[in-house]
Structure formats: structure tokens, C-alpha cells
Scaffold this active site. Structure first.
Site, PDB file in Angstrom:
ATOM      1  N   TYR A  41      11.543 -60.949  13.629  1.00 33.70           N
ATOM      2  CA  TYR A  41      12.065 -62.048  14.446  1.00 33.70           C
ATOM      3  C   TYR A  41      12.296 -63.304  13.606  1.00 33.70           C
ATOM      4  O   TYR A  41      13.028 -64.210  14.034  1.00 33.70           O
ATOM      5  CB  TYR A  41      11.106 -62.405  15.601  1.00 33.70           C
ATOM      6  CG  TYR A  41      10.853 -61.317  16.617  1.00 33.70           C
ATOM      7  CD1 TYR A  41      11.571 -60.126  16.612  1.00 33.70           C
ATOM      8  CD2 TYR A  41       9.872 -61.490  17.601  1.00 33.70           C
ATOM      9  CE1 TYR A  41      11.307 -59.127  17.542  1.00 33.70           C
ATOM     10  CE2 TYR A  41       9.609 -60.506  18.539  1.00 33.70           C
ATOM     11  CZ  TYR A  41      10.326 -59.323  18.494  1.00 33.70           C
ATOM     12  OH  TYR A  41      10.056 -58.344  19.417  1.00 33.70           O
ATOM     13  N   HIS A  99       6.605 -51.525  14.459  1.00 32.52           N
ATOM     14  CA  HIS A  99       7.697 -51.994  15.329  1.00 32.52           C
ATOM     15  C   HIS A  99       8.611 -50.850  15.792  1.00 32.52           C
ATOM     16  O   HIS A  99       8.970 -50.772  16.967  1.00 32.52           O
ATOM     17  CB  HIS A  99       8.510 -53.063  14.598  1.00 32.52           C
ATOM     18  CG  HIS A  99       9.243 -53.983  15.509  1.00 32.52           C
ATOM     19  ND1 HIS A  99       9.548 -55.280  15.205  1.00 32.52           N
ATOM     20  CD2 HIS A  99       9.736 -53.798  16.761  1.00 32.52           C
ATOM     21  CE1 HIS A  99      10.189 -55.853  16.210  1.00 32.52           C
ATOM     22  NE2 HIS A  99      10.329 -54.958  17.165  1.00 32.52           N
TER      23      HIS A  99
END
Length: 268
Positions: A41, A99
Site C-alpha cells: 500500500y 498478502h
């Protein structure tokens, strides 16, 4: 559901720079204590700044981050986690996730899950888990680490993608499912069934969707950059849907997957 995970968190996907900082700062002021971020991110520093500036005691917070795919090799894994902790300005995270699973096996799952477990052993994270794992990949992960090692599998869950096979498998194996994108990027507001239920409760479709997810036993992490929305999402914790309303929402599943990059696994 494992009580270690707060029922509602504040997500930070697609939030960058000052926007990420302000969103987390507002969420903490509103009363959120679970903040979810990830290496990819690019906002761990801003999230860390907001956590630091909030004045909320570290032991009251639940902080999640995720290791990205290019850092899953044993040579990079632990260093990447330490870098995340430096940015987040904390000696540990509460939850560390893989992730995305690798579909090409360039790093074997046993290797990166062993690194994940090592991060926990070293005290870099309190809990470990995965994200975007299918039933087959969950079976593989449990075979590698054993029952009870993984706290959660974080996957996309909203009324239009209910992910029932994954939810059922995880719950059978004492793994909590955390739902991301719970508002289907705003599509819940357009759904007549959710609108009608919301009117009945003098609420809004977002709160109804969040209450539905919570009553399925799934924590969730909606994100917003608006204080009013953050507060409204938090207020969904006071909303209880009837069995009939839960059943109505169950009929909305249409396999509407939003997060589906080209490196995604073969979904259930």
C-alpha cells in the site's frame, strides 16, 4: 470466531500520503482500534505516524500488515518485516499476513510460511495469518504449519461475493475469516434489498452489509476518508439483523469479485 481479532477495523487500501494519515487519525478518534495496512500500500509510514500521534496506548491497538509477493523468499522476508515495523514505529504488529499466495511456486509455500512462523517466534508479530488463500491453499498451509497456527484468512467478502466455501472450510479448522471490501466499492448502496432493510432499521445499506458480515462471525475492515462514514460504519456494531433479513441478504450472492489481479489463484 477467534476473539483475538476486533470485529471491525479501518482499512487503508488505496490510501496514500496525507490521505492515509488523516483517515487513520480520524478512525482512531472515532474509536477504531484495529488498523489494517500492507507493505504494497506504500502507506506504512503514514499509518505509523497517525498511530504515534493519536496518543492511544500501543496495547489498546490491533495493527495488521502484510508481506508482499516479492519479499516472500527467506533471504528477504524477515528484513521486510523489520522495515515495516520501523515505518509503523512499533516493536511488533498484532497480525502479520502473507498478502497473496504465489501461484508459480517460485518460492515454495513451506518456505514463506516457515518465515512467517519465525517472525512470530522472534516476537515481530503476535499472530500470523494469510490473505487471498483458496480452500486448497488453506489445506496446504494447515498441513505445513499445523492446526491452530493461523489466526485468519483475509479474503473479499460482501453480499455479492459471499465466499461460502472458504468461510465454511476456515471455520471448520478454527481459522477466522476477515472480510475485505465489505461494501463492494459502494455497490451495496444501490441494492434494493439492502436499502429496504436499512429503512426498516433507520440505518443505511453500508451498516446493514457490515452487520450481516459481523453476524456471520467475520471481522471486517471497511475504509473511508470521511469522518461521517467512519462513524456510521462503527455504529453498525449496534445494528442486529433478524434471521429473515440475514436469509434475504444470503440470496444476493452473484460471485461479483472485485479484487481479481492476474496473479490471483484459481478461486473457489
Amino acid at each position: 470466531m477467534n476473539g483475538a481479532l476486533p470485529a471491525l477495523g479501518a482499512g487503508t487500501f488505496r490510501l496514500e500520503g496525507d490521505t492515509a494519515y488523516q483517515s487513520v487519525a480520524m478512525a482512531l478518534e472515532a474509536g477504531y482500534r484495529h488498523i489494517d495496512t500492507a507493505q504494497i500500500y506504500g502507506n506504512e509510514q503514514e499509518v505509523g505516524d497517525a498511530l504515534r500521534d493519536s496518543g492511544v496506548a500501543r496495547d489498546e491497538l490491533f495493527v495488521t500488515t502484510k508481506v508482499w509477493m516479492d519479499r516472500l523468499s527467506p533471504a528477504k522476508f524477515l528484513d521486510s518485516v523489520k522495515e515495516s515495523l520501523e515505518k509503523l514505529q512499533t516493536p511488533y504488529v498484532d497480525l502479520l499476513l502473507i498478502h497473496w499466495p504465489l501461484t508459480d511456486d517460485s518460492v515454495p509455500m513451506a518456505d514463506y510460511l516457515t518465515c512467517l512462523k519465525q517472525a512470530q517466534t522472534l516476537g515481530l508479530t503476535r499472530h500470523i495469518g494469510v490473505s487471498n488463500f483458496t480452500v486448497a491453499q488453506m489445506e496446504q498451509a494447515i498441513a505445513i504449519l499445523g492446526e491452530g497456527a493461523l489466526l485468519t484468512n483475509q479474503v473479499e467478502v460482501h453480499p455479492f461475493l459471499q465466499n461460502n466455501a472458504v468461510v465454511e472450510f476456515c471455520h471448520q479448522h478454527q481459522v477466522t475469516v476477515t472480510g475485505y471490501m465489505p461494501l463492494a466499492v459502494g455497490d451495496v448502496f444501490k441494492e434494493p434489498v439492502l436499502q429496504q432493510i436499512a429503512e426498516r432499521h433507520q440505518s443505511n445499506p453500508a451498516a446493514v452489509a457490515l452487520a450481516w458480515i459481523r453476524q456471520r462471525g467475520l471481522p471486517t475492515i471497511p475504509s473511508s476518508t470521511k469522518r461521517a462514514n467512519l462513524e456510521a460504519n462503527l455504529a453498525s456494531l449496534q445494528l442486529t439483523l433478524s434471521e429473515d433479513e440475514m436469509a434475504q441478504i444470503a440470496t444476493l450472492d452473484r460471485n461479483q469479485r472485485i479484487a481479481n489481479p492476474d496473479f490471483a489463484p484459481n478461486w473457489d
